[in-house]
Write an enzyme that holds these catalytic residues in place. Structure first.
Site, PDB file in Angstrom:
ATOM      1  N   GLY A  30       0.730  -5.348   0.916  1.00 24.04           N
ATOM      2  CA  GLY A  30      -0.098  -5.466  -0.271  1.00 24.04           C
ATOM      3  C   GLY A  30       0.679  -6.109  -1.415  1.00 24.04           C
ATOM      4  O   GLY A  30       0.088  -6.725  -2.314  1.00 24.04           O
ATOM      5  N   ALA A  61       0.838  -1.210   0.000  1.00 21.97           N
ATOM      6  CA  ALA A  61       0.000   0.000   0.000  1.00 21.97           C
ATOM      7  C   ALA A  61       0.867   1.251   0.000  1.00 21.97           C
ATOM      8  O   ALA A  61       1.983   1.247   0.527  1.00 21.97           O
ATOM      9  CB  ALA A  61      -0.900   0.001   1.227  1.00 21.97           C
ATOM     10  N   GLU A  79       0.277  -9.623  -1.027  1.00 25.49           N
ATOM     11  CA  GLU A  79      -1.109  -9.948  -1.376  1.00 25.49           C
ATOM     12  C   GLU A  79      -1.274 -10.023  -2.896  1.00 25.49           C
ATOM     13  O   GLU A  79      -2.042 -10.839  -3.401  1.00 25.49           O
ATOM     14  CB  GLU A  79      -2.052  -8.915  -0.742  1.00 25.49           C
ATOM     15  CG  GLU A  79      -2.108  -9.101   0.778  1.00 25.49           C
ATOM     16  CD  GLU A  79      -2.716  -7.932   1.539  1.00 25.49           C
ATOM     17  OE1 GLU A  79      -2.593  -6.788   1.062  1.00 25.49           O
ATOM     18  OE2 GLU A  79      -3.303  -8.168   2.609  1.00 25.49           O
ATOM     19  N   GLU A 101       2.185  -5.398   8.022  1.00 22.26           N
ATOM     20  CA  GLU A 101       1.157  -4.389   8.317  1.00 22.26           C
ATOM     21  C   GLU A 101       0.992  -4.089   9.807  1.00 22.26           C
ATOM     22  O   GLU A 101       0.882  -2.924  10.209  1.00 22.26           O
ATOM     23  CB  GLU A 101      -0.203  -4.830   7.746  1.00 22.26           C
ATOM     24  CG  GLU A 101      -0.346  -4.654   6.242  1.00 22.26           C
ATOM     25  CD  GLU A 101       0.142  -5.839   5.440  1.00 22.26           C
ATOM     26  OE1 GLU A 101       0.951  -6.636   5.975  1.00 22.26           O
ATOM     27  OE2 GLU A 101      -0.262  -5.981   4.281  1.00 22.26           O
TER      28      GLU A 101
HETATM   29  C1  LIG Z   1      -6.327   2.012  -0.173  1.00 25.79           C
HETATM   30  C2  LIG Z   1      -5.255   0.987  -0.395  1.00 25.79           C
HETATM   31  C3  LIG Z   1      -5.718  -0.380  -0.040  1.00 25.79           C
HETATM   32  C4  LIG Z   1      -4.646  -1.377   0.043  1.00 25.79           C
HETATM   33  C5  LIG Z   1      -5.028  -2.775   0.457  1.00 25.79           C
HETATM   34  C6  LIG Z   1      -3.831  -3.534   0.883  1.00 25.79           C
HETATM   35  C7  LIG Z   1      -3.370  -3.126   2.230  1.00 25.79           C
HETATM   36  C8  LIG Z   1      -2.056  -3.742   2.594  1.00 25.79           C
HETATM   37  O1  LIG Z   1      -2.275  -4.983   3.179  1.00 25.79           O
HETATM   38  C9  LIG Z   1      -1.379  -2.783   3.528  1.00 25.79           C
HETATM   39  C10 LIG Z   1       0.059  -2.564   3.190  1.00 25.79           C
HETATM   40  O2  LIG Z   1       0.556  -2.974   2.195  1.00 25.79           O
HETATM   41  S1  LIG Z   1       0.959  -1.672   4.332  1.00 25.79           S
HETATM   42  C11 LIG Z   1       2.518  -1.529   3.536  1.00 25.79           C
HETATM   43  C12 LIG Z   1       3.341  -2.744   3.739  1.00 25.79           C
HETATM   44  N1  LIG Z   1       4.599  -2.605   3.013  1.00 25.79           N
HETATM   45  C13 LIG Z   1       5.742  -2.319   3.632  1.00 25.79           C
HETATM   46  O3  LIG Z   1       5.809  -2.189   4.835  1.00 25.79           O
HETATM   47  C14 LIG Z   1       6.930  -2.233   2.737  1.00 25.79           C
HETATM   48  C15 LIG Z   1       7.598  -0.901   2.914  1.00 25.79           C
HETATM   49  N2  LIG Z   1       8.787  -0.784   2.062  1.00 25.79           N
HETATM   50  C16 LIG Z   1       9.936  -1.405   2.353  1.00 25.79           C
HETATM   51  O4  LIG Z   1      10.069  -2.146   3.308  1.00 25.79           O
HETATM   52  C17 LIG Z   1      11.102  -1.144   1.444  1.00 25.79           C
HETATM   53  O5  LIG Z   1      10.829   0.004   0.701  1.00 25.79           O
HETATM   54  C18 LIG Z   1      11.404  -2.298   0.469  1.00 25.79           C
HETATM   55  C19 LIG Z   1      11.982  -3.465   1.263  1.00 25.79           C
HETATM   56  C20 LIG Z   1      10.175  -2.748  -0.269  1.00 25.79           C
HETATM   57  C21 LIG Z   1      12.449  -1.822  -0.571  1.00 25.79           C
HETATM   58  O6  LIG Z   1      13.578  -1.329   0.096  1.00 25.79           O
HETATM   59  P1  LIG Z   1      14.645  -0.419  -0.656  1.00 25.79           P
HETATM   60  O7  LIG Z   1      14.906  -0.977  -2.000  1.00 25.79           O
HETATM   61  O8  LIG Z   1      15.789  -0.232   0.291  1.00 25.79           O
HETATM   62  O9  LIG Z   1      13.892   0.950  -0.904  1.00 25.79           O
HETATM   63  P2  LIG Z   1      13.555   2.077   0.162  1.00 25.79           P
HETATM   64  O10 LIG Z   1      14.708   3.010   0.259  1.00 25.79           O
HETATM   65  O11 LIG Z   1      13.037   1.490   1.423  1.00 25.79           O
HETATM   66  O12 LIG Z   1      12.332   2.780  -0.551  1.00 25.79           O
HETATM   67  C22 LIG Z   1      12.509   3.631  -1.694  1.00 25.79           C
HETATM   68  C23 LIG Z   1      11.513   4.760  -1.609  1.00 25.79           C
HETATM   69  O13 LIG Z   1      10.188   4.225  -1.677  1.00 25.79           O
HETATM   70  C24 LIG Z   1       9.444   4.642  -0.543  1.00 25.79           C
HETATM   71  N3  LIG Z   1       8.552   3.551  -0.182  1.00 25.79           N
HETATM   72  C25 LIG Z   1       8.865   2.243  -0.044  1.00 25.79           C
HETATM   73  N4  LIG Z   1       7.767   1.537   0.276  1.00 25.79           N
HETATM   74  C26 LIG Z   1       6.737   2.430   0.302  1.00 25.79           C
HETATM   75  C27 LIG Z   1       5.357   2.289   0.551  1.00 25.79           C
HETATM   76  N5  LIG Z   1       4.792   1.097   0.803  1.00 25.79           N
HETATM   77  N6  LIG Z   1       4.612   3.394   0.520  1.00 25.79           N
HETATM   78  C28 LIG Z   1       5.140   4.602   0.259  1.00 25.79           C
HETATM   79  N7  LIG Z   1       6.453   4.778   0.004  1.00 25.79           N
HETATM   80  C29 LIG Z   1       7.233   3.694   0.022  1.00 25.79           C
HETATM   81  C30 LIG Z   1      10.464   4.927   0.525  1.00 25.79           C
HETATM   82  O14 LIG Z   1       9.958   5.800   1.508  1.00 25.79           O
HETATM   83  C31 LIG Z   1      11.581   5.525  -0.286  1.00 25.79           C
HETATM   84  O15 LIG Z   1      11.221   6.865  -0.553  1.00 25.79           O
HETATM   85  P3  LIG Z   1      12.345   8.011  -0.632  1.00 25.79           P
HETATM   86  O16 LIG Z   1      11.548   9.260  -0.817  1.00 25.79           O
HETATM   87  O17 LIG Z   1      13.211   7.613  -1.784  1.00 25.79           O
HETATM   88  O18 LIG Z   1      13.069   7.953   0.681  1.00 25.79           O
END
Ligand SMILES: CCCCCCC[C@H](O)CC(=O)SCCNC(=O)CCNC(=O)[C@H](O)C(C)(C)COP(=O)([O-])OP(=O)([O-])OC[C@H]1O[C@@H](n2cnc3c(N)ncnc32)[C@H](O)[C@@H]1OP(=O)([O-])[O-]
Length: 621
Positions: free
Chosen positions: A87, A39, A90, A112
Site C-alpha cells: 500500500g 496496509a 500504491e 502482497e
Molecule cells: C483495509 C486496508 C486496505 C488497504 C489497501 C491496500 C492494500 C495493500 O495493497 C496491501 C498491503 O500493503 S500488504 C503490506 C505490504 N507491506 C509490506 O509487506 C511491508 C512490510 N514492512 C516491511 O517490510 C518493513 O517494515 C520495512 C521494510 C517497511 C521497514 O523495515 P525496518 O525499518 O527494518 O522496520 P521493521 O523492523 O521491519 O518494522 C518496524 C515495526 O513496524 C512493524 N511493521 C512494519 N510494517 C508493518 C505493516 N505493514 N503492518 C504492521 N506492522 C508493520 C513491524 O512488525 C515492526 O514492529 P515491532 O513491534 O517493532 O517489531
C-alpha cells in the site's frame, strides 16, 4: 494504513477538494525514514471472513481518497525518501511525478502476493496500465521488488536526487514548472489517448499468451495459493474494462483474501514470525555475535563435504579431515562453485579463493588451532567417540566441539568428550548448500554461552536452539515421524507415485520418498541399528516400525542406499530427471489395496500438525 490513517486520509482528501482553487500542487512525503510500509498487517490479522463487506468498503474508501487527490487537476509529487512497499507503493503511485533519493537500500514494490494478499489499493490496475500486461507480471504476481534506479528505467520514478533534503526543493520546482500544463496533473492512464503498453487482452498476441498463463501459474502454485491466481485475474479482467471498474475488481478480490485464513497464516509466518526470528528471538540475549576463524570438519561424506563448503563460502578457513575421502570432499565444493562459474554467477578468482580456504587432510594434527570442530561421521556412537577423542585436543584454547548428529542425544555423545560443557549439537540439513536451517542442540552439560549464535552459514535466525528436552532433536523426530508415515504407506501397498504426488499436492516441495533418498536411506538404517544396539544394552528389544523395516529392506536386501550412493526409491540416470525405481511397483505395491486420496493427504498433514503441537508443548523454541 491503520484506521486512524484512513480517517486522516479521508479528511485530507475532503480538505484539498474544498481548497482546490488555492492549491497549486500537492507533495506526498513521509516524516519517517521509510516512506510507507503499506496496509496495517496487524489489522489484517484480526479480520474474519464475516468482515468481507466492511473491508471492501474500507478499501474502496481509501481508493476514493487516492482518486480525489490524483484527479484534482493539480500536479501531485511523491517524494520517496525511503522504502515504499505494498500500500506504501500504491500511495507513491498517487503522485503524477515521483522523485526518489538515491539509496541502494531503498526498496519499492508490491510484496502482497507473498503475504497471501494482492496489491488491491490500485497497485494492480496502475502497474498494469503503466507497464502492460506482460511486463507488469513479475512485479504483481511474483512480488519482484526494485530500487530507485530500476524504477527510473521502468518509468515509475522520474527523478533521483542525491539526498533527502533535495526532495522538497525539487518537488516545488516541478510544481512551479508544471503550472498551466494539464498533462502534468494527470496520470498516463487518465489521458484520452492512453493505450495499454503491449495491448489489452483483445490483442491476439496478448490473448494467446494469457490463455496459457493460468496453467503456468497453477504449475508453480499447484493451486494452493489463492493470491497469485486472484492477482492474475484482477490484472486481466481489469485490463478489459475502464479504470474505475478495474479498481473495484481489485477491491473485491483483495477483500476476499484479506479476510481469509490463508492470508492470516502467511502474514503470521512470513512477516511477523520471520521478523522475530531475524530479530534474534531464539538467540541468547546478552551474548555477542561470534564467528569462528578456523573450523575443522571430521568426515568428508555428503554432510561433511557440504558443511566444508558452507564454511568456506562464509570466508572461514576450513580443515576437512577424512582418512580417505578428504580430497573428494573438497571436490564437492569445486563442483558446486563450477556450476556458478559456468553460469557467470561467480568469477574464477572468487571460486579459487573459496577453494583455497578448504584444506583436505587425513591427519588430525592439521586440526590444530581450530576454534570449532564439527564431527560429521556416521551415526555410530563408537565411531563418534573415537573421532571426538582424537580431534578434541587440537582445539584452540576456548574452542568447542560439535556433533552434526541428527538423531543421537548430545548428552550421551558428550560423555566421550573431555569437556562436555563445550560440546554442542550443530545439525545441518541436507543438501547443506541449499538448506538455510541450522539446528543447535544443547546437551545437559553444555554451558549456555556455548550457544552464542554461530555465524556458520545461514543468516540470522535460521538457527533453532532446542535444548535437549526432546531427548532427540526438534527437526529429526519431526522428519522421522513424517517419513515413517510415508514409508509406512508404501509398505501398506499404496503406489509410490500416489504418495509422491499427493504430498506435492498438499504443498510439499518434493515427495517424501525423494527426501528420504536425499538424506540417504542408509542413514536411517545406521540409526535403526544404533537404536537396536542401545535397547539391547538395556536388555530390551526395539520394535522397529513398518516404515523402518521397509527402508532396511531397501538398503540391506535391495541394495538401494539413497541418491548419493546411486539410487534409492528413485533411479538417477546421468543428465536426466530422476524416476521412481520401477521395481517399487513389483516389490511393494499391492494390487487391490484400497485408499482414499483425501485420507493420504490428511495423514501427511496431520502428522505435521501433531509433531508441531508436540514441539510447542515441550517448549522448543
Ligand atoms: C483495509 C486496508 C486496505 C488497504 C489497501 C491496500 C492494500 C495493500 O495493497 C496491501 C498491503 O500493503 S500488504 C503490506 C505490504 N507491506 C509490506 O509487506 C511491508 C512490510 N514492512 C516491511 O517490510 C518493513 O517494515 C520495512 C521494510 C517497511 C521497514 O523495515 P525496518 O525499518 O527494518 O522496520 P521493521 O523492523 O521491519 O518494522 C518496524 C515495526 O513496524 C512493524 N511493521 C512494519 N510494517 C508493518 C505493516 N505493514 N503492518 C504492521 N506492522 C508493520 C513491524 O512488525 C515492526 O514492529 P515491532 O513491534 O517493532 O517489531
Amino acid at each position: 494504513m491503520c484506521l486512524q490513517w484512513q480517517t486522516d486520509l479521508t479528511q485530507a482528501a475532503e480538505q484539498v477538494l474544498k481548497d482546490k482553487a488555492s492549491i497549486q500542487g500537492i507533495i506526498l512525503a513521509s516524516a519517517k525514514s521509510t516512506f510507507f510500509a503499506g496496509a496495517d498487517l496487524k489489522g489484517v490479522m484480526r479480520s474474519q471472513a464475516s468482515d468481507g463487506p466492511r473491508v471492501f468498503t474500507e478499501i474502496e474508501g481509501i481508493k476514493k481518497a487516492f482518486r480525489t487527490i490524483e484527479t484534482l487537476g493539480v500536479p501531485v509529487v511523491s517524494c520517496l525518501n525511503g522504502t515504499a512497499l505494498g500500500g506504501g507503493w500504491e500511495v507513491a503511485l498517487i503522485g503524477h511525478h515521483r522523485i526518489a533519493t538515491a539509496n541502494p537500500k531503498t526498496q519499492f514494490g508490491l510484496p502482497e502476493v507473498t503475504l497471501g494478499l494482492i496489491p488491491g489499493g490500485g497497485g494492480i490496475t496502475k502497474m498494469t496500465r503503466q507497464l502492460g500486461l506482460l511486463a507488469a507480471q513479475p512485479y504483481v504476481l511474483e512480488s519482484k521488488l526494485f530500487g530507485p534506479e530500476e524504477a527510473q528505467k521502468l518509468g515509475l520514478v522520474h527523478e533521483i536526487v542525491a539526498s533527502d533534503d533535495q526532495l522538497r526543493p525539487r518537488a516545488l520546482a516541478h510544481i512551479a514548472a508544471a503550472q498551466g500544463q494539464p498533462e502534468a496533473a494527470q496520470h498516463l492512464w487518465d489521458r484520452k489517448d492512453y493505450k495499454m503498453p503491449g495491448g489489452t487482452p483483445s490483442n491476439p498476441k496478448i490473448a494467446g499468451m494469457l490463455s496459457v498463463a493460468p496453467a503456468v501459474l497453477k504449475q508453480k502454485t499447484r493451486g494452493l495459493y489463492p493470491a497469485p491466481e486472484a492477482a492474475l485475474a484482477a490484472m486481466v479482467e481489469g485490463a478489459m474494462v475502464d479504470f474505475d471498474t478495474a479498481m473495484r475488481i481489485e477491491s473485491r478480490y483483495l477483500a476476499g483474501l484479506m479476510t481469509s485464513q490463508v492470508a492470516r497464516n502467511m502474514i503470521n509466518t512470513f512477516f511477523f514470525n520471520m521478523n522475530s526470528i531475524k530479530g534474534g528471538q531464539s538467540r541468547p540475549k546478552a551474548a555477542p555475535r561470534y564467528k569462528p576463524q578456523k573450523v575443522g570438519i571430521l568426515g568428508a561424506g555428503m554432510m561433511g563435504s557440504g558443511i566444508a563448503y558452507s564454511q568456506a563460502s562464509r570466508g572461514i578457513a576450513t580443515v576437512l579431515k577424512d582418512r580417505e575421502a578428504a580430497e573428494k570432499g573438497k571436490a564437492y565444493s569445486h563442483k558446486l562453485t563450477q556450476k556458478r562459474v559456468d553460469k557467470g554467477r561467480m568469477t574464477a578468482d572468487k571460486q579459487a579463493a573459496l577453494l583455497s580456504l578448504i584444506q583436505p587432510t587425513a591427519s588430525a594434527s592439521d586440526l590444530k588451532g581450530c576454534d570449532l570442530i564439527i564431527e560429521a561421521v556416521f551415526e555410530n556412537r563408537e565411531l563418534k567417540a573415537k573421532v571426538t577423542q582424537e580431534a578434541e585436543p587440537m582445539l584452540a584454547e576456548g574452542g568447542f566441539f560439535a556433533s552434526n548428529t541428527s538423531t543421537l542425544p548430545i548428552s550421551g555423545l558428550a560423555t566421550a568428550s573431555a569437556n562436555a560443557n563445550k560440546f554442542v549439537g550443530i545439525h545441518f540439513f541436507s543438501p547443506v548448500d541449499k538448506m538455510q536451517l541450522v539446528e543447535i542442540i544443547r546437551g545437559a552439560q553444555t554451558m549456555t554461552r556455548r550457544l552464542r549464535v554461530l555465524r556458520l552459514r545461514a543468516g540470522p535466525g535460521q538457527v533453532a536452539d532446542c535444548g535437549e528436552r526432546l531427548a532427540r532433536f526438534l527437526y529429526q523426530p519431526y522428519l522421522w515421524h513424517l517419513c515413517d508415515g510415508r514409508r509406512g504407506m508404501l509398505g501398506e501397498g499404496i503406489p509410490a507415485p500416489v504418495i509422491e504426488n499427493l504430498a506435492m499436492q498438499v504443498g510439499m516441495p518434493v515427495g517424501p520418498l525423494a527426501v528420504l533418498d536425499e538424506t540417504a536411506l542408509s542413514l536411517s538404517v545406521h540409526v535403526l541399528d544404533q537404536t537396536r544396539e542401545d535397547f539391547a544394552k538395556e536388555g530390551k528389544t526395539y520394535q522397529a516400525t513398518p516404515g523402518e523395516l521397509l527402508v532396511e529392506r531397501m538398503v540391506k536386501e535391495h541394495k538401494r542406499p539413497g541418491r548419493a550412493a546411486g539410487g534409492g526409491f528413485y533411479d538417477y540416470p546421468a543428465g536426466q530427471k530422476k524416476v521412481l525405481w520401477p521395481e517399487l511397483k513389483t516389490r511393494f505395491e499391492k494390487s487391490g489395496v484400497s485408499y482414499s486420496q483425501q485420507d493420504i493427504k490428511d495423514r501427511l498433514l496431520y502428522r505435521q500438525a501433531v509433531e508441531t503441537a508436540r514441539c510447542l508443548q515441550e517448549g522448543v523454541c
